[in-house]
Design a protein around this motif. Structure first.
Motif, mmCIF file in Angstrom:
data_model
loop_
_atom_site.group_PDB
_atom_site.id
_atom_site.type_symbol
_atom_site.label_atom_id
_atom_site.label_comp_id
_atom_site.label_asym_id
_atom_site.label_seq_id
_atom_site.Cartn_x
_atom_site.Cartn_y
_atom_site.Cartn_z
ATOM 1 N N THR A 136 0.811 -1.222 0.000
ATOM 2 C CA THR A 136 0.000 0.000 0.000
ATOM 3 C C THR A 136 0.842 1.270 0.000
ATOM 4 O OG1 THR A 136 -1.840 -1.067 1.136
ATOM 5 C CG2 THR A 136 -1.707 1.306 1.325
ATOM 6 N N THR A 137 1.738 1.384 0.981
ATOM 7 C CA THR A 137 2.525 2.616 1.131
ATOM 8 C C THR A 137 3.416 2.891 -0.079
ATOM 9 O OG1 THR A 137 2.439 2.436 3.539
ATOM 10 C CG2 THR A 137 4.151 3.854 2.615
ATOM 11 N N PRO A 138 4.161 1.899 -0.592
ATOM 12 C CA PRO A 138 4.964 2.170 -1.796
ATOM 13 C C PRO A 138 4.133 2.641 -2.994
ATOM 14 C CG PRO A 138 5.685 0.128 -0.773
ATOM 15 C CD PRO A 138 4.445 0.554 -0.054
ATOM 16 N N ILE A 139 2.933 2.086 -3.158
ATOM 17 C CA ILE A 139 2.073 2.500 -4.279
ATOM 18 C C ILE A 139 1.677 3.969 -4.126
ATOM 19 C CG2 ILE A 139 -0.205 2.226 -5.363
ATOM 20 C CD1 ILE A 139 0.038 -0.800 -4.817
ATOM 21 N N ILE A 140 1.200 4.330 -2.937
ATOM 22 C CA ILE A 140 0.769 5.709 -2.697
ATOM 23 C C ILE A 140 1.934 6.675 -2.920
ATOM 24 C CG2 ILE A 140 -0.034 7.350 -0.938
ATOM 25 C CD1 ILE A 140 -1.588 4.983 0.323
ATOM 26 N N MET A 141 3.085 6.357 -2.329
ATOM 27 C CA MET A 141 4.224 7.272 -2.412
ATOM 28 C C MET A 141 4.778 7.354 -3.833
ATOM 29 S SD MET A 141 4.107 8.638 0.441
ATOM 30 C CE MET A 141 5.407 9.821 0.032
ATOM 31 N N LYS A 142 4.698 6.270 -4.591
ATOM 32 C CA LYS A 142 5.143 6.306 -5.993
ATOM 33 C C LYS A 142 4.292 7.306 -6.785
ATOM 34 C CE LYS A 142 4.821 3.621 -10.273
ATOM 35 N NZ LYS A 142 5.925 4.223 -11.032
ATOM 36 N N ILE A 143 2.984 7.235 -6.614
ATOM 37 C CA ILE A 143 2.079 8.137 -7.337
ATOM 38 C C ILE A 143 2.373 9.596 -6.967
ATOM 39 C CG2 ILE A 143 -0.334 8.839 -7.636
ATOM 40 C CD1 ILE A 143 -1.074 5.850 -7.090
ATOM 41 N N LEU A 144 2.529 9.843 -5.678
ATOM 42 C CA LEU A 144 2.734 11.215 -5.205
ATOM 43 C C LEU A 144 4.112 11.746 -5.584
ATOM 44 C CD1 LEU A 144 1.040 10.973 -1.685
ATOM 45 C CD2 LEU A 144 0.064 11.828 -3.828
ATOM 46 N N LEU A 157 -7.724 0.510 1.940
ATOM 47 C CA LEU A 157 -6.459 0.034 2.481
ATOM 48 C C LEU A 157 -6.651 -0.410 3.924
ATOM 49 C CD1 LEU A 157 -4.178 3.197 3.038
ATOM 50 C CD2 LEU A 157 -6.622 3.285 2.693
ATOM 51 N N GLN A 158 -5.653 -1.048 4.461
ATOM 52 C CA GLN A 158 -5.704 -1.537 5.828
ATOM 53 C C GLN A 158 -6.010 -0.372 6.782
ATOM 54 O OE1 GLN A 158 -2.246 -3.790 6.794
ATOM 55 N NE2 GLN A 158 -2.716 -3.934 8.975
ATOM 56 N N LYS A 159 -6.937 -0.597 7.723
ATOM 57 C CA LYS A 159 -7.365 0.467 8.639
ATOM 58 C C LYS A 159 -6.182 1.111 9.360
ATOM 59 C CE LYS A 159 -10.308 1.396 12.641
ATOM 60 N NZ LYS A 159 -9.221 1.994 13.454
ATOM 61 N N GLU A 160 -5.245 0.304 9.791
ATOM 62 C CA GLU A 160 -4.092 0.821 10.532
ATOM 63 C C GLU A 160 -3.283 1.812 9.692
ATOM 64 O OE1 GLU A 160 0.134 -0.726 12.442
ATOM 65 O OE2 GLU A 160 -1.258 -2.196 11.596
ATOM 66 N N VAL A 161 -3.115 1.510 8.417
ATOM 67 C CA VAL A 161 -2.363 2.410 7.524
ATOM 68 C C VAL A 161 -3.165 3.686 7.270
ATOM 69 C CG1 VAL A 161 -1.260 2.659 5.266
ATOM 70 C CG2 VAL A 161 -1.170 0.467 6.464
ATOM 71 N N ALA A 162 -4.478 3.533 7.082
ATOM 72 C CA ALA A 162 -5.336 4.709 6.889
ATOM 73 C C ALA A 162 -5.275 5.616 8.120
ATOM 74 C CB ALA A 162 -6.773 4.274 6.633
ATOM 75 N N ASP A 163 -5.285 5.012 9.309
ATOM 76 C CA ASP A 163 -5.201 5.793 10.547
ATOM 77 C C ASP A 163 -3.886 6.564 10.620
ATOM 78 O OD1 ASP A 163 -7.662 4.868 11.331
ATOM 79 O OD2 ASP A 163 -6.900 3.367 12.741
ATOM 80 N N ARG A 164 -2.811 5.944 10.153
ATOM 81 C CA ARG A 164 -1.509 6.627 10.159
ATOM 82 C C ARG A 164 -1.490 7.782 9.166
ATOM 83 N NH1 ARG A 164 2.101 1.875 8.693
ATOM 84 N NH2 ARG A 164 3.648 3.505 8.324
ATOM 85 N N ILE A 165 -2.094 7.577 8.000
ATOM 86 C CA ILE A 165 -2.133 8.634 6.981
ATOM 87 C C ILE A 165 -2.943 9.836 7.478
ATOM 88 C CG2 ILE A 165 -3.129 9.220 4.712
ATOM 89 C CD1 ILE A 165 -2.219 6.426 3.775
ATOM 90 N N LYS A 166 -4.046 9.562 8.187
ATOM 91 C CA LYS A 166 -4.942 10.626 8.662
ATOM 92 C C LYS A 166 -4.460 11.297 9.940
ATOM 93 C CE LYS A 166 -8.568 7.873 8.956
ATOM 94 N NZ LYS A 166 -9.944 7.471 9.298
ATOM 95 N N SER A 178 2.323 10.034 7.765
ATOM 96 C CA SER A 178 1.312 11.082 7.952
ATOM 97 C C SER A 178 1.789 12.387 7.331
ATOM 98 C CB SER A 178 1.033 11.316 9.444
ATOM 99 O OG SER A 178 1.034 10.136 10.186
ATOM 100 N N VAL A 179 3.019 12.796 7.687
ATOM 101 C CA VAL A 179 3.551 14.080 7.219
ATOM 102 C C VAL A 179 3.765 14.053 5.706
ATOM 103 C CG1 VAL A 179 5.365 15.814 7.497
ATOM 104 C CG2 VAL A 179 4.713 14.391 9.445
ATOM 105 N N ALA A 180 4.308 12.945 5.202
ATOM 106 C CA ALA A 180 4.600 12.849 3.762
ATOM 107 C C ALA A 180 3.324 12.940 2.928
ATOM 108 C CB ALA A 180 5.337 11.543 3.466
ATOM 109 N N VAL A 181 2.311 12.151 3.282
ATOM 110 C CA VAL A 181 1.075 12.157 2.495
ATOM 111 C C VAL A 181 0.356 13.500 2.633
ATOM 112 C CG1 VAL A 181 -1.195 11.089 2.184
ATOM 113 C CG2 VAL A 181 0.797 9.645 2.578
#
Length: 291
Positions: A136-144, A157-166, A178-181
């Motif tokens: 999940t994270t590599p895909i998101i960061m590649k796009i951005l 995506l996995q709830k735990e990862v979504a919680d970290r992003i938010k 969190s900061v990067a996204v």
């Protein structure tokens, strides 16, 4: 064909094609129409939009996207799903399936090749998908990081990862992700997706979020690389104070880091998890005072 999201349809397709779900590819098929509808609605897809889908599976979300969009390009890594997708999506003439690894796919090229819909220039690009947990994270960061000119990314995506992003500063979930996204996007919660609505059932719950890609960044940076270096160092040893965790960044000594922290007015005893994005930017800009 019966509803694609129905468990009976999924079982029938698996049996007829002898298809085995791949654990290594993180394949979990969605069976809840409400969640499918929310993803489409909250992506704000129009007939003048190009939709790029990551991981169509058997085409559940793809079909719904095709109803709303002008064009859909779905990128699927598993070659065993290609004949299934050709069957399940045969009635749609606005879908292109690309059998490719998203991590090796040039989205700029895909957008260039699909920049028109019936002779009219596309107005927007919406990225959607049910992302495999392991990547999940590599895909998101590649796009951005690739600077893909999309309007938004609406993903399961996995709830735990979504919680970290938010996550916001001062919370346990707040970290480098969190900061990067949030540097690249604003983040909105779309829907909660319990593990029971997937086949096979994963061990954890999921969340759908929408990342609206910023037209302008929230902070002005002299050096983006320095900004991310400060974030990585700060959270790399998150239990340490900033004075200790940042020592060594760009070869800077503890005394030099202390001077930088004093210049910015940031308490050296604070930890990275308490810093707002503006404070990370101020630190990076003090390390690199000019372009």
């Amino acid at each position: 064909m019966d509803k694609l999201y129905a468990p009976t349809t999924i079982r029938d397709i698996k049996n007829r094609y002898g298809f085995k779900l791949s654990k290594s590819l993180g394949q979990n098929f969605l069976t809840d129409k409400n969640i499918i509808d929310k993803i489409i609605e909250q992506s704000f897809i129009s007939k003048k939009d190009l939709v790029i889908e990551i991981g169509p599976g058997i085409g559940v979300l793809t079909a719904a996207a095709a109803e709303a969009a002008g064009k859909v390009v779905s990128i699927e890594i598993d070659h065993n799903l290609i004949p299934i997708l050709k069957e399940t999506l045969h009635e749609y003439d606005n879908i292109t399936i690309v059998n490719q690894d998203i991590m090796k796919t040039n989205l700029h090229e895909i957008m260039e090749q699909n920049h028109e819909i019936n002779g009219q220039k596309i107005e927007g690009v919406k990225i959607i998908g049910n992302l495999p947990y392991y990547i999940t994270t590599p895909i998101i960061m590649k796009i951005l990081e690739d600077g893909v000119k999309a309007d938004s990314i609406t993903i399961m995506l996995q709830k735990e990862v979504a919680d970290r992003i938010k996550a916001q500063p001062g919370t346990k979930a707040y970290g480098a992700l969190s900061v990067a996204v949030q540097y690249y996007c604003t983040v909105s919660h779309v829907a909660s997706a319990p593990k029971e609505i997937f086949i096979p059932q994963p061990k954890v719950d999921s969340t759908v979020i929408r990342l609206d890609i910023r037209k302008e960044k929230p902070v002005l940076l002299h050096n983006e690389e320095a900004f991310f270096a400060v974030i990585k160092a700060g959270f790399g040893q998150r239990r340490k104070t900033l004075l200790n965790s940042l020592t060594g960044v760009y070869g800077l000594s503890k005394e030099e880091i202390l001077a930088i922290l004093n210049t910015t007015g940031i308490d050296p005893s604070r930890r990275a998890e308490t810093l707002r994005i503006e404070e990370f930017a101020e630190l990076a800009n003090t390390i690199f005072p000019s372009t």
